[in-house]
Design a protein around this motif. Structure first.
Motif, PDB file in Angstrom:
ATOM      1  N   SER A  81       0.831  -1.201   0.000  1.00  0.00           N
ATOM      2  CA  SER A  81       0.000   0.000   0.000  1.00  0.00           C
ATOM      3  C   SER A  81       0.865   1.250   0.000  1.00  0.00           C
ATOM      4  O   SER A  81       1.907   1.301   0.663  1.00  0.00           O
ATOM      5  CB  SER A  81      -0.921   0.017   1.224  1.00  0.00           C
ATOM      6  OG  SER A  81      -1.813  -1.084   1.200  1.00  0.00           O
ATOM      7  N   TYR A  82       0.402   2.255  -0.717  1.00  0.00           N
ATOM      8  CA  TYR A  82       1.092   3.540  -0.803  1.00  0.00           C
ATOM      9  C   TYR A  82       0.064   4.661  -0.607  1.00  0.00           C
ATOM     10  O   TYR A  82      -1.086   4.549  -1.014  1.00  0.00           O
ATOM     11  CB  TYR A  82       1.774   3.702  -2.163  1.00  0.00           C
ATOM     12  CG  TYR A  82       2.751   2.594  -2.488  1.00  0.00           C
ATOM     13  CD1 TYR A  82       4.080   2.671  -2.097  1.00  0.00           C
ATOM     14  CD2 TYR A  82       2.326   1.465  -3.190  1.00  0.00           C
ATOM     15  CE1 TYR A  82       4.975   1.650  -2.393  1.00  0.00           C
ATOM     16  CE2 TYR A  82       3.211   0.436  -3.497  1.00  0.00           C
ATOM     17  CZ  TYR A  82       4.536   0.537  -3.089  1.00  0.00           C
ATOM     18  OH  TYR A  82       5.416  -0.483  -3.390  1.00  0.00           O
ATOM     19  N   GLY A  83       0.505   5.749   0.004  1.00  0.00           N
ATOM     20  CA  GLY A  83      -0.385   6.881   0.220  1.00  0.00           C
ATOM     21  C   GLY A  83      -1.053   6.832   1.580  1.00  0.00           C
ATOM     22  O   GLY A  83      -0.885   5.894   2.363  1.00  0.00           O
ATOM     23  N   HIS A  84      -1.829   7.862   1.884  1.00  0.00           N
ATOM     24  CA  HIS A  84      -2.477   8.014   3.186  1.00  0.00           C
ATOM     25  C   HIS A  84      -3.990   8.068   2.981  1.00  0.00           C
ATOM     26  O   HIS A  84      -4.539   9.132   2.692  1.00  0.00           O
ATOM     27  CB  HIS A  84      -1.989   9.291   3.867  1.00  0.00           C
ATOM     28  CG  HIS A  84      -2.468   9.427   5.280  1.00  0.00           C
ATOM     29  ND1 HIS A  84      -2.047  10.418   6.111  1.00  0.00           N
ATOM     30  CD2 HIS A  84      -3.346   8.686   6.009  1.00  0.00           C
ATOM     31  CE1 HIS A  84      -2.646  10.302   7.286  1.00  0.00           C
ATOM     32  NE2 HIS A  84      -3.436   9.259   7.241  1.00  0.00           N
ATOM     33  N   PRO A  85      -4.695   6.950   3.107  1.00  0.00           N
ATOM     34  CA  PRO A  85      -6.141   6.953   2.882  1.00  0.00           C
ATOM     35  C   PRO A  85      -6.873   7.880   3.848  1.00  0.00           C
ATOM     36  O   PRO A  85      -6.635   7.853   5.051  1.00  0.00           O
ATOM     37  CB  PRO A  85      -6.543   5.490   3.119  1.00  0.00           C
ATOM     38  CG  PRO A  85      -5.451   4.918   3.977  1.00  0.00           C
ATOM     39  CD  PRO A  85      -4.200   5.629   3.535  1.00  0.00           C
ATOM     40  N   GLY A  86      -7.731   8.717   3.296  1.00  0.00           N
ATOM     41  CA  GLY A  86      -8.507   9.645   4.117  1.00  0.00           C
ATOM     42  C   GLY A  86      -7.761  10.893   4.529  1.00  0.00           C
ATOM     43  O   GLY A  86      -8.366  11.815   5.085  1.00  0.00           O
ATOM     44  N   GLY A  87      -6.456  10.945   4.278  1.00  0.00           N
ATOM     45  CA  GLY A  87      -5.665  12.077   4.756  1.00  0.00           C
ATOM     46  C   GLY A  87      -6.067  13.408   4.143  1.00  0.00           C
ATOM     47  O   GLY A  87      -6.147  14.430   4.843  1.00  0.00           O
ATOM     48  N   TRP A  88      -6.339  13.413   2.850  1.00  0.00           N
ATOM     49  CA  TRP A  88      -6.715  14.646   2.145  1.00  0.00           C
ATOM     50  C   TRP A  88      -7.997  15.226   2.738  1.00  0.00           C
ATOM     51  O   TRP A  88      -8.083  16.431   3.013  1.00  0.00           O
ATOM     52  CB  TRP A  88      -6.885  14.322   0.662  1.00  0.00           C
ATOM     53  CG  TRP A  88      -7.179  15.471  -0.239  1.00  0.00           C
ATOM     54  CD1 TRP A  88      -6.285  16.326  -0.821  1.00  0.00           C
ATOM     55  CD2 TRP A  88      -8.473  15.880  -0.715  1.00  0.00           C
ATOM     56  NE1 TRP A  88      -6.933  17.240  -1.629  1.00  0.00           N
ATOM     57  CE2 TRP A  88      -8.284  16.983  -1.585  1.00  0.00           C
ATOM     58  CE3 TRP A  88      -9.769  15.408  -0.504  1.00  0.00           C
ATOM     59  CZ2 TRP A  88      -9.340  17.622  -2.228  1.00  0.00           C
ATOM     60  CZ3 TRP A  88     -10.826  16.057  -1.146  1.00  0.00           C
ATOM     61  CH2 TRP A  88     -10.604  17.148  -1.991  1.00  0.00           C
TER      62      TRP A  88
ATOM     63  N   ASP B 179      -5.509   8.013  -2.213  1.00  0.00           N
ATOM     64  CA  ASP B 179      -5.510   9.480  -2.350  1.00  0.00           C
ATOM     65  C   ASP B 179      -4.685   9.928  -3.561  1.00  0.00           C
ATOM     66  O   ASP B 179      -3.675  10.639  -3.434  1.00  0.00           O
ATOM     67  CB  ASP B 179      -4.975  10.120  -1.062  1.00  0.00           C
ATOM     68  CG  ASP B 179      -6.102  10.532  -0.121  1.00  0.00           C
ATOM     69  OD1 ASP B 179      -7.258  10.207  -0.424  1.00  0.00           O
ATOM     70  OD2 ASP B 179      -5.829  11.185   0.899  1.00  0.00           O
ATOM     71  N   ILE B 180      -5.134   9.547  -4.733  1.00  0.00           N
ATOM     72  CA  ILE B 180      -4.415   9.826  -5.971  1.00  0.00           C
ATOM     73  C   ILE B 180      -4.909  11.137  -6.588  1.00  0.00           C
ATOM     74  O   ILE B 180      -6.123  11.352  -6.714  1.00  0.00           O
ATOM     75  CB  ILE B 180      -4.605   8.679  -6.987  1.00  0.00           C
ATOM     76  CG1 ILE B 180      -4.123   7.357  -6.389  1.00  0.00           C
ATOM     77  CG2 ILE B 180      -3.888   8.979  -8.293  1.00  0.00           C
ATOM     78  CD1 ILE B 180      -2.685   7.378  -5.961  1.00  0.00           C
ATOM     79  N   ALA B 181      -3.984  11.995  -6.976  1.00  0.00           N
ATOM     80  CA  ALA B 181      -4.331  13.220  -7.699  1.00  0.00           C
ATOM     81  C   ALA B 181      -4.680  12.832  -9.134  1.00  0.00           C
ATOM     82  O   ALA B 181      -3.810  12.425  -9.904  1.00  0.00           O
ATOM     83  CB  ALA B 181      -3.168  14.199  -7.666  1.00  0.00           C
ATOM     84  N   ALA B 182      -5.947  12.947  -9.494  1.00  0.00           N
ATOM     85  CA  ALA B 182      -6.389  12.510 -10.822  1.00  0.00           C
ATOM     86  C   ALA B 182      -6.076  13.532 -11.902  1.00  0.00           C
ATOM     87  O   ALA B 182      -5.882  13.177 -13.061  1.00  0.00           O
ATOM     88  CB  ALA B 182      -7.890  12.223 -10.800  1.00  0.00           C
TER      89      ALA B 182
ATOM     90  N   PHE C   3       0.225  11.836  -5.306  1.00  0.00           N
ATOM     91  CA  PHE C   3      -0.760  11.830  -4.237  1.00  0.00           C
ATOM     92  C   PHE C   3      -1.379  13.228  -4.047  1.00  0.00           C
ATOM     93  O   PHE C   3      -0.699  14.235  -4.248  1.00  0.00           O
ATOM     94  CB  PHE C   3      -0.150  11.344  -2.916  1.00  0.00           C
ATOM     95  CG  PHE C   3       0.406   9.948  -3.021  1.00  0.00           C
ATOM     96  CD1 PHE C   3      -0.448   8.873  -3.178  1.00  0.00           C
ATOM     97  CD2 PHE C   3       1.776   9.708  -2.986  1.00  0.00           C
ATOM     98  CE1 PHE C   3       0.042   7.589  -3.285  1.00  0.00           C
ATOM     99  CE2 PHE C   3       2.279   8.436  -3.102  1.00  0.00           C
ATOM    100  CZ  PHE C   3       1.412   7.369  -3.259  1.00  0.00           C
ATOM    101  N   ALA C   4      -2.659  13.237  -3.686  1.00  0.00           N
ATOM    102  CA  ALA C   4      -3.371  14.504  -3.518  1.00  0.00           C
ATOM    103  C   ALA C   4      -2.872  15.234  -2.273  1.00  0.00           C
ATOM    104  O   ALA C   4      -2.392  14.642  -1.339  1.00  0.00           O
ATOM    105  CB  ALA C   4      -4.859  14.222  -3.387  1.00  0.00           C
TER     106      ALA C   4
END
Length: 306
Positions: free
Chosen positions: A98-105, A169-172, A305-306
């Protein structure tokens, strides 16, 4: 539903103030039972909610536990720090990468708006205090509700196993700070775009889109648009786009919608998500061998990441 910042509290369902004394609470419960009982023309679903609300606040011990909150605050503890009964070994099964911080944004935005709502210079000792959260504007509560369901989805996909890779939390769209894809999941069953949505109440499907009192915007169209944006950046093809919702918000655990703008799409309850991601969607495609490695490498190089 009582655990969502968007849902009615147990006191709301009983139509009584949160600081009511025990006798007022008991009278409110009896009154709501009469109002909602199916034999007297009431609504069966509301009747069940009234009984559930009473279970949560009907005794001093239960009420005290309810008033302390429902975990609106910090992220869930990592597996290694969770309490285990004596003699029970830790869960050592391999997990998805897993990569990124779910819910962080969304949590960051929630804290910013909560501070603005409370007022600059006013002490904010606990931004996750249940009473404070329940009284905040709906747009503030929605940010926290969506952060919580993103974190719940992240826990589910982390248990898919070592054959899966997950990005959160991917920047689309680099040009739009609000364009965010909650989760990207890659495994043998395909490449999936996931958007986690707490609808705050029951919803249904109409013309391949979620509709309901708590539905804002067009969740299905949004996850498809975010998936297409990420696909263009990374030069990949998604096998499916999924809107993940709480179990209580959907009558059917899995609703496949066919292809929307060329992507197999579904609305899935949380409890069915693992099965769907392991099995794939109708019209999607499996990914294996060197293609899986190539796609993972490309995503690692391109995703931001966003």
């Amino acid at each position: 539903m009582f655990d969502s910042p968007l849902s009615a509290s147990a006191y709301d369902v009983l139509a009584v103030a949160a600081d009511a004394d025990d006798e007022q609470l008991r009278q409110a419960y009896r009154r709501r039972l009469r109002q909602t009982h199916p034999d007297t023309g009431g609504d069966a679903a509301q009747f069940v909610l009234v009984q559930r609300a009473w279970e949560l606040v009907g005794t001093p011990a239960a009420r005290a536990a309810y008033d302390r909150g429902h975990g609106f605050g910090a992220d869930p503890a990592p597996e290694a720090s969770r309490w285990r009964p004596p003699g029970r070994p830790a869960d050592t099964r391999p997990r998805a990468r897993s990569y990124g911080h779910p819910g962080g944004w969304r949590r960051e935005r929630y804290l910013t708006l909560m501070r603005e709502w409370v007022g600059r210079g006013v002490p904010l000792e606990d931004p996750y205090d249940p009473t404070l959260v329940r009284n905040a504007p709906r747009e503030v509560r929605r940010l926290l509700a969506d952060a919580l369901i993103e974190e719940a989805t992240a826990r589910i996909v982390s248990e898919l196993g070592m054959g899966y890779t997950v990005w959160h939390d991917i920047a689309a769209d680099p040009r739009d700070s609000d364009a965010k894809l909650d989760h990207v999941v890659l495994g043998p069953s395909g490449l999936f775009a996931l958007q986690s949505e707490d609808l705050g109440g029951p919803a249904s499907i109409r013309r391949r889109e979620l509709v309901g009192e708590g539905v804002e915007g067009a969740p299905v169209a949004t996850v498809v648009a975010m998936a297409r944006a990420v696909a263009r950046q990374a030069r990949v093809r998604f096998s499916g786009a999924v809107v993940v919702v709480p179990d209580d918000d959907l009558d059917t655990a899995v609703v496949e919608l066919g292809k929307v703008r060329g992507i197999a799409t579904a609305v899935v309850a949380q409890s069915a998500l693992s099965t769907v991601l392991r099995r794939g969607l109708t019209g999607g495609r499996d990914i294996g061998g060197t293609e899986l490695f190539d796609i993972r490498t490309r995503l690692q190089q391109v995703l931001r990441f966003a």
